[in-house]
Motif scaffolding. Structure first.
Motif, PDB file in Angstrom:
ATOM      1  N   MET A   1       0.840  -1.195   0.000  1.00 32.42           N
ATOM      2  CA  MET A   1       0.000   0.000   0.000  1.00 32.42           C
ATOM      3  C   MET A   1       0.878   1.248   0.000  1.00 32.42           C
ATOM      4  SD  MET A   1      -3.061   1.052   2.657  1.00 32.42           S
ATOM      5  CE  MET A   1      -1.963   1.403   4.021  1.00 32.42           C
ATOM      6  N   GLU A   2       0.492   2.206  -0.807  1.00 28.44           N
ATOM      7  CA  GLU A   2       1.251   3.456  -0.892  1.00 28.44           C
ATOM      8  C   GLU A   2       1.206   4.199   0.440  1.00 28.44           C
ATOM      9  OE1 GLU A   2       3.462   6.395  -3.123  1.00 28.44           O
ATOM     10  OE2 GLU A   2       3.060   4.252  -3.300  1.00 28.44           O
ATOM     11  N   PRO A   3       2.369   4.649   0.935  1.00 28.87           N
ATOM     12  CA  PRO A   3       2.368   5.379   2.209  1.00 28.87           C
ATOM     13  C   PRO A   3       1.573   6.669   2.115  1.00 28.87           C
ATOM     14  CG  PRO A   3       4.509   5.550   1.133  1.00 28.87           C
ATOM     15  CD  PRO A   3       3.718   4.529   0.375  1.00 28.87           C
ATOM     16  N   THR A   4       1.013   7.089   3.236  1.00 33.14           N
ATOM     17  CA  THR A   4       0.217   8.309   3.315  1.00 33.14           C
ATOM     18  C   THR A   4       1.067   9.525   2.947  1.00 33.14           C
ATOM     19  OG1 THR A   4      -1.074   7.316   5.101  1.00 33.14           O
ATOM     20  CG2 THR A   4      -1.206   9.718   4.858  1.00 33.14           C
ATOM     21  N   PHE A   5       0.505  10.415   2.154  1.00 33.05           N
ATOM     22  CA  PHE A   5       1.197  11.669   1.838  1.00 33.05           C
ATOM     23  C   PHE A   5       1.300  12.500   3.117  1.00 33.05           C
ATOM     24  CE2 PHE A   5       1.242  16.145   0.556  1.00 33.05           C
ATOM     25  CZ  PHE A   5       2.291  16.143  -0.366  1.00 33.05           C
ATOM     26  N   LEU A   6       2.502  12.980   3.415  1.00 29.02           N
ATOM     27  CA  LEU A   6       2.731  13.758   4.622  1.00 29.02           C
ATOM     28  C   LEU A   6       3.198  15.168   4.286  1.00 29.02           C
ATOM     29  CD1 LEU A   6       4.652  11.189   6.889  1.00 29.02           C
ATOM     30  CD2 LEU A   6       2.185  11.600   6.760  1.00 29.02           C
ATOM     31  N   LEU A   7       2.739  16.114   5.076  1.00 25.70           N
ATOM     32  CA  LEU A   7       3.207  17.497   5.033  1.00 25.70           C
ATOM     33  C   LEU A   7       3.862  17.794   6.377  1.00 25.70           C
ATOM     34  CD1 LEU A   7       1.125  20.611   3.859  1.00 25.70           C
ATOM     35  CD2 LEU A   7       2.706  20.705   5.786  1.00 25.70           C
ATOM     36  N   ASP A   8       5.119  18.177   6.339  1.00 26.39           N
ATOM     37  CA  ASP A   8       5.852  18.529   7.551  1.00 26.39           C
ATOM     38  C   ASP A   8       5.979  20.045   7.597  1.00 26.39           C
ATOM     39  OD1 ASP A   8       7.643  18.919   9.661  1.00 26.39           O
ATOM     40  OD2 ASP A   8       8.793  17.120   9.195  1.00 26.39           O
ATOM     41  N   ALA A   9       5.377  20.661   8.605  1.00 21.97           N
ATOM     42  CA  ALA A   9       5.285  22.121   8.658  1.00 21.97           C
ATOM     43  C   ALA A   9       6.508  22.799   9.270  1.00 21.97           C
ATOM     44  CB  ALA A   9       4.030  22.543   9.425  1.00 21.97           C
ATOM     45  N   HIS A  56      11.255   8.682   0.694  1.00 22.26           N
ATOM     46  CA  HIS A  56      10.904   7.341   1.163  1.00 22.26           C
ATOM     47  C   HIS A  56       9.685   7.393   2.084  1.00 22.26           C
ATOM     48  CE1 HIS A  56      11.283   3.226   2.401  1.00 22.26           C
ATOM     49  NE2 HIS A  56      11.603   3.537   3.651  1.00 22.26           N
ATOM     50  N   GLY A  57       9.588   8.441   2.881  1.00 23.58           N
ATOM     51  CA  GLY A  57       8.457   8.615   3.780  1.00 23.58           C
ATOM     52  C   GLY A  57       7.279   9.333   3.160  1.00 23.58           C
ATOM     53  N   ASN A  58       7.318   9.570   1.850  1.00 17.69           N
ATOM     54  CA  ASN A  58       6.244  10.266   1.120  1.00 17.69           C
ATOM     55  C   ASN A  58       5.954  11.642   1.723  1.00 17.69           C
ATOM     56  OD1 ASN A  58       4.506  10.468  -1.040  1.00 17.69           O
ATOM     57  ND2 ASN A  58       2.839   9.313  -0.089  1.00 17.69           N
ATOM     58  N   ILE A  59       7.016  12.314   2.156  1.00 12.51           N
ATOM     59  CA  ILE A  59       6.898  13.685   2.653  1.00 12.51           C
ATOM     60  C   ILE A  59       7.166  14.594   1.455  1.00 12.51           C
ATOM     61  CG2 ILE A  59       7.735  15.384   4.339  1.00 12.51           C
ATOM     62  CD1 ILE A  59       8.787  12.849   5.931  1.00 12.51           C
ATOM     63  N   HIS A 119       1.739  21.296  -7.642  1.00  8.04           N
ATOM     64  CA  HIS A 119       2.646  20.359  -6.980  1.00  8.04           C
ATOM     65  C   HIS A 119       1.892  19.151  -6.431  1.00  8.04           C
ATOM     66  CE1 HIS A 119       6.111  18.904  -4.811  1.00  8.04           C
ATOM     67  NE2 HIS A 119       5.403  18.865  -3.696  1.00  8.04           N
ATOM     68  N   LEU A 120       0.764  19.383  -5.789  1.00  7.97           N
ATOM     69  CA  LEU A 120      -0.006  18.266  -5.244  1.00  7.97           C
ATOM     70  C   LEU A 120      -0.476  17.328  -6.344  1.00  7.97           C
ATOM     71  CD1 LEU A 120      -2.133  20.164  -2.575  1.00  7.97           C
ATOM     72  CD2 LEU A 120      -0.157  18.692  -2.150  1.00  7.97           C
ATOM     73  N   SER A 121      -0.879  17.900  -7.467  1.00  8.38           N
ATOM     74  CA  SER A 121      -1.324  17.084  -8.591  1.00  8.38           C
ATOM     75  C   SER A 121      -0.183  16.232  -9.139  1.00  8.38           C
ATOM     76  CB  SER A 121      -1.900  17.971  -9.693  1.00  8.38           C
ATOM     77  OG  SER A 121      -2.292  17.199 -10.812  1.00  8.38           O
ATOM     78  N   ALA A 122       0.983  16.845  -9.264  1.00  7.74           N
ATOM     79  CA  ALA A 122       2.140  16.105  -9.781  1.00  7.74           C
ATOM     80  C   ALA A 122       2.538  14.979  -8.836  1.00  7.74           C
ATOM     81  CB  ALA A 122       3.309  17.058 -10.000  1.00  7.74           C
ATOM     82  N   TRP A 123       2.541  15.273  -7.533  1.00  8.03           N
ATOM     83  CA  TRP A 123       2.944  14.262  -6.553  1.00  8.03           C
ATOM     84  C   TRP A 123       1.918  13.127  -6.490  1.00  8.03           C
ATOM     85  CZ3 TRP A 123       7.718  14.803  -4.230  1.00  8.03           C
ATOM     86  CH2 TRP A 123       8.049  13.849  -3.262  1.00  8.03           C
ATOM     87  N   ALA A 124       0.622  13.471  -6.639  1.00  6.54           N
ATOM     88  CA  ALA A 124      -0.425  12.450  -6.583  1.00  6.54           C
ATOM     89  C   ALA A 124      -0.339  11.492  -7.757  1.00  6.54           C
ATOM     90  CB  ALA A 124      -1.801  13.114  -6.553  1.00  6.54           C
ATOM     91  N   GLY A 125       0.278  11.953  -8.833  1.00 10.18           N
ATOM     92  CA  GLY A 125       0.405  11.104 -10.010  1.00 10.18           C
ATOM     93  C   GLY A 125       1.505  10.078  -9.908  1.00 10.18           C
ATOM     94  N   VAL A 126       2.276  10.112  -8.841  1.00  9.78           N
ATOM     95  CA  VAL A 126       3.385   9.178  -8.641  1.00  9.78           C
ATOM     96  C   VAL A 126       2.976   8.148  -7.600  1.00  9.78           C
ATOM     97  CG1 VAL A 126       5.775   8.939  -7.905  1.00  9.78           C
ATOM     98  CG2 VAL A 126       5.083  10.931  -9.237  1.00  9.78           C
TER      99      VAL A 126
END
Length: 364
Positions: A1-9, A56-59, A119-126
Motif C-alpha cells: 500500500m502506498e504510504p500516506t502523503f505527509l506534510l511537515d510544517a 521514502h516517507g512520502n513527505i 505540486h499536489l497534482s504532480a505528486w499524486a500522479g506518482v
C-alpha cells in the motif's frame, strides 16, 4: 500500500546544509559517516533528515526555514550573530542553497495557491518509490525569528523572493519580539512588522513567542496564524509549549499546530545531554497524546498536523525510540488508527489540515 502523503510544517533544511555542512542529496548513512568523528554539534552522526528519506516517507511538501538570530546573551540551541546585517547575510546564503536545490531538481518552491495545486497534482500522479525518487519536494519558505530583517524594506524583499510565513521570535529577547525563556510583549518595531505582514499576505508563525508577546500579537495581527512546531504545556510544563488557552485561541482563529518530535517537548523533565530516549521511556506513541490533547480542546481533528523539527539541532539522541529517520513518521497513521481516529481525520492530520489552511490563506 502506498504510504500516506505527509506534510511537515517545520524543517530547518538550509540551516543543516549551510551551518551543519550536510549534503542532504546524499543517503542518510553517508551524511552520518561523513561527520561521525565531529563533536561540534550534539547530533553529529545521528541526523534523521535527507531528501531520500523524505521521499521514502512520502513527505512531498514541507515548510522550510531561513533562520539566523541575533545573539542577546540568551541560551539558544542554534548560534546567533552579532548584528542584523550578519544575520541577513546568513539567510541569503540559505536562500542561495534553496535556489541551487531547485536548479538540481531536488526542491520546488511553493509561493501561491496555483503552485500548491500543481505540486499536489504532480505528486499524486506518482505511485511508487521509484517515481518519488525523481520528484522535487515542495517547500513553503518561512523565516524562524525575524532578527535578520534589517528593516521593513527587507521584509518586502523577502516576500518578493518567496517568503510566505514569519515567526517574529526565537529564543530569548529579540529585535522584534521576545521568545522562548523570556518575558515581555512586542516592541514598536514588532508591532510595525505585524502591520506590514498583513497587506503582504504573510502567515504569522506564533511558535516561540513568549506568552506576553503571543497575546499582544493576537491583538495586533488579524491575518492567518499558525504554529508550525508546537506542543502542549498541559503535558510538558514549560514556557516553550502552549497553554490550553493559547491553543484554544489559535483554534478559534482557524489555525493549525504542528506537533513536534523533539524529545524535550514530548515528555516532561527532559535534560539535554543527560536524559536519553531509553531512560525516559520515550516512544512515538507519546506524540499522539499531544495530538489528541489539541483535538479534545477543538472538539475535532482539524487543527493539528505535523511540524516535526527533526533537523532542528538534534538527532536520534533526542527523538523517540525507534525513530531513526524522518521516514518513520509513516508510523503515525497506524498509531492514530489505534486511538480510534477515522481515515478522514488521519488524512487531515497527515496533510489535509495544513493544506486547508494554506488554501484559505492564499485564496485572494
Amino acid at each position: 500500500m502506498e504510504p500516506t502523503f505527509l506534510l511537515d510544517a517545520h524543517l530547518d533544511l538550509a540551516m543543516n546544509a549551510i551551518e551543519w555542512n550536510r549534503d542532504l542529496t546524499r543517503p542518510l548513512a553517508d551524511i552520518r559517516a561523513a561527520e561521525a568523528q565531529l563533536r561540534d554539534k550534539p547530533d553529529r552522526g545521528r541526523n534523521t533528515v535527507s531528501f531520500a528519506e523524505m521521499r521514502h516517507g512520502n513527505i512531498g511538501l514541507c515548510v522550510a526555514t531561513q533562520i539566523a538570530r541575533v545573539e542577546h546573551n540568551a541560551w539558544s540551541p542554534v548560534p546567533g550573530w552579532r548584528s542584523p546585517q550578519q544575520a541577513w547575510a546568513m539567510t541569503q546564503a540559505q536562500l542561495a542553497w534553496y535556489r541551487t536545490m531547485e536548479e538540481a531538481g531536488e526542491l520546488v518552491q511553493i509561493r501561491d495557491a496555483a503552485g500548491l495545486e500543481r505540486h499536489l497534482s504532480a505528486w499524486a500522479g506518482v505511485t511508487s518509490e521509484a517515481g518519488r525518487s525523481a520528484m522535487p519536494i515542495g517547500y513553503v519558505l518561512s523565516l524562524e525569528g525575524a532578527d535578520s530583517l534589517v528593516s521593513l524594506q527587507h521584509l518586502e524583499r523577502a516576500w518578493e523572493y518567496g517568503l510566505r510565513a514569519v515567526g517574529p521570535a526565537h529564543y530569548g529577547p529579540g529585535i522584534y519580539a521576545n521568545g522562548t525563556n523570556s518575558t515581555g510583549g512586542l516592541n514598536e518595531r514588532g508591532r510595525e512588522l505585524l502591520r506590514e505582514m498583513r497587506p503582504l499576505g504573510l502567515i504569522l508563525d506564533a511558535t516561540h513567542l513568549c506568552d506576553d508577546a503571543f497575546w499582544e500579537a493576537m491583538e495586533v495581527f488579524d491575518g492567518p496564524v499558525w504554529a508550525s512546531h508546537q506542543n502542549c504545556r498541559a503535558l510538558v510544563p514549560h514556557n516553550r509549549q502552549w497553554s490550553d488557552e493559547q491553543i484554544k485561541l489559535l483554534i478559534g482563529r482557524g489555525g493549525v499546530l504542528g506537533s513536534v518530535f523533539d524529545a524535550w517537548m514530548m515528555v516532561p523533565d527532559w535534560q539535554r545531554g543527560v536524559t536519553t530516549p531509553e531512560s525516559a521511556g520515550l516512544k512515538l506513541e507519546q506524540i499522539v497524546e499531544h495530538i489528541d490533547h489539541v483535538c479534545q480542546l477543538a472538539g475535532n481533528a482539524r487543527h493539528v498536523g505535523i511540524g516535526s523539527d527533526l533537523d532542528g539541532g538534534f538527532g536520534t539522541e533526542q527523538t523517540p525510540q525507534g525513530l531513526e529517520s524522518i521516514a518513520d513518521l509513516q508510523r503515525l497513521p497506524d498509531l492514530l488508527r489505534a486511538r480510534g481516529y477515522s481515515e478522514t481525520d488521519i488524512a487531515g492530520l497527515a496533510h489535509g489540515n495544513f493544506l486547508r489552511f494554506l488554501r484559505e490563506a492564499w485564496r485572494h
